[in-house]
Design an enzyme around this catalytic site. Structure first.
Site, PDB file in Angstrom:
ATOM      1  N   THR A  35       0.815  -1.213   0.000  1.00 53.40           N
ATOM      2  CA  THR A  35       0.000   0.000   0.000  1.00 53.40           C
ATOM      3  C   THR A  35       0.852   1.269   0.000  1.00 53.40           C
ATOM      4  OG1 THR A  35      -1.802  -1.188   1.076  1.00 53.40           O
ATOM      5  CG2 THR A  35      -1.875   1.217   1.188  1.00 53.40           C
ATOM      6  N   MET A  38       1.992   1.815  -3.501  1.00 56.74           N
ATOM      7  CA  MET A  38       0.896   2.245  -4.369  1.00 56.74           C
ATOM      8  C   MET A  38       0.636   3.738  -4.180  1.00 56.74           C
ATOM      9  SD  MET A  38      -3.132   1.118  -4.486  1.00 56.74           S
ATOM     10  CE  MET A  38      -3.490   2.015  -2.968  1.00 56.74           C
ATOM     11  N   LEU A  41       3.222   5.838  -5.885  1.00 53.63           N
ATOM     12  CA  LEU A  41       2.963   5.945  -7.322  1.00 53.63           C
ATOM     13  C   LEU A  41       1.863   6.962  -7.604  1.00 53.63           C
ATOM     14  CD1 LEU A  41       3.216   2.175  -8.286  1.00 53.63           C
ATOM     15  CD2 LEU A  41       4.813   4.000  -8.949  1.00 53.63           C
ATOM     16  N   MET A  42       0.842   6.995  -6.762  1.00 53.20           N
ATOM     17  CA  MET A  42      -0.235   7.968  -6.923  1.00 53.20           C
ATOM     18  C   MET A  42       0.289   9.394  -6.728  1.00 53.20           C
ATOM     19  SD  MET A  42      -3.210   5.902  -4.915  1.00 53.20           S
ATOM     20  CE  MET A  42      -4.327   4.803  -5.757  1.00 53.20           C
ATOM     21  N   GLU A  43       1.163   9.564  -5.730  1.00 51.23           N
ATOM     22  CA  GLU A  43       1.763  10.884  -5.528  1.00 51.23           C
ATOM     23  C   GLU A  43       2.631  11.268  -6.725  1.00 51.23           C
ATOM     24  OE1 GLU A  43       2.323  12.571  -1.451  1.00 51.23           O
ATOM     25  OE2 GLU A  43       3.072  10.529  -1.125  1.00 51.23           O
ATOM     26  N   GLY A  62       3.192  16.465   0.022  1.00 53.59           N
ATOM     27  CA  GLY A  62       1.946  15.854   0.464  1.00 53.59           C
ATOM     28  C   GLY A  62       1.563  16.322   1.848  1.00 53.59           C
ATOM     29  N   HIS A  69      -7.080   0.602  -0.714  1.00 50.57           N
ATOM     30  CA  HIS A  69      -6.349  -0.371  -1.533  1.00 50.57           C
ATOM     31  C   HIS A  69      -7.279  -1.575  -1.649  1.00 50.57           C
ATOM     32  CE1 HIS A  69      -2.126  -2.304  -2.298  1.00 50.57           C
ATOM     33  NE2 HIS A  69      -2.997  -2.609  -3.243  1.00 50.57           N
ATOM     34  N   ARG A 114      -1.960  18.314  -1.494  1.00 52.07           N
ATOM     35  CA  ARG A 114      -0.564  18.730  -1.548  1.00 52.07           C
ATOM     36  C   ARG A 114      -0.499  20.248  -1.401  1.00 52.07           C
ATOM     37  NH1 ARG A 114       2.737  14.709  -2.863  1.00 52.07           N
ATOM     38  NH2 ARG A 114       4.439  16.072  -3.534  1.00 52.07           N
TER      39      ARG A 114
END
Length: 127
Positions: A35, A38, A41-43, A62, A69, A114
């Site tokens: 998680t 993941m 990667l989203m950030e 952030g 997830h 962010r």
């Protein structure tokens, strides 16, 4: 920061590596996408989306993540990771819808906040 409109999106593909496994990131005991990896990667998707809009010396950090997830992703699988800018307040506070999907469907989804910062001033606060 340059003028930006909500609704813009960015998507990229990533192949999941062993370094992104739950075991390697410390979030579990199985060899699947962890998680925290993941979310990273989203950030990344949000950063790739916003990079062209930052003035010299700016970036974003952030401040809040709310993500589900929903299913495991195998090491070696390819996922699509996306970010959509849904809110920009005073050119400094950004909110994104973020999601990841593989060939079988949605892997994760949520929201990310962010803050736009000046890198030099931000790092000077740590001294």
């Amino acid at each position: 920061m340059k003028a930006v409109k909500t609704g813009i999106t960015h998507t990229f593909e990533a192949t999941i590596t062993p370094q992104q496994s739950a075991i390697n990131v410390g979030s579990g005991a199985v060899e699947v996408l962890g998680t925290p990896a993941m979310i990273a990667l989203m950030e990344k998707a949000s950063n790739l989306l916003m990079d062209p809009y930052f003035d010299e010396g700016e970036t974003s950090v952030g401040t809040h993540v709310d993500v589900r997830h929903m299913k495991p992703t195998a090491i070696g699988a390819t996922i699509k990771v996306s970010a959509k800018l849904t809110e920009c307040v005073d050119g400094r506070k950004l909110t994104f819808e973020i999601w990841a999907e593989d060939e079988e469907g949605e892997v994760g989804r949520g929201t990310l906040k962010r803050a736009v910062i000046n890198k030099e001033k931000f790092m000077a606060r740590l001294k």
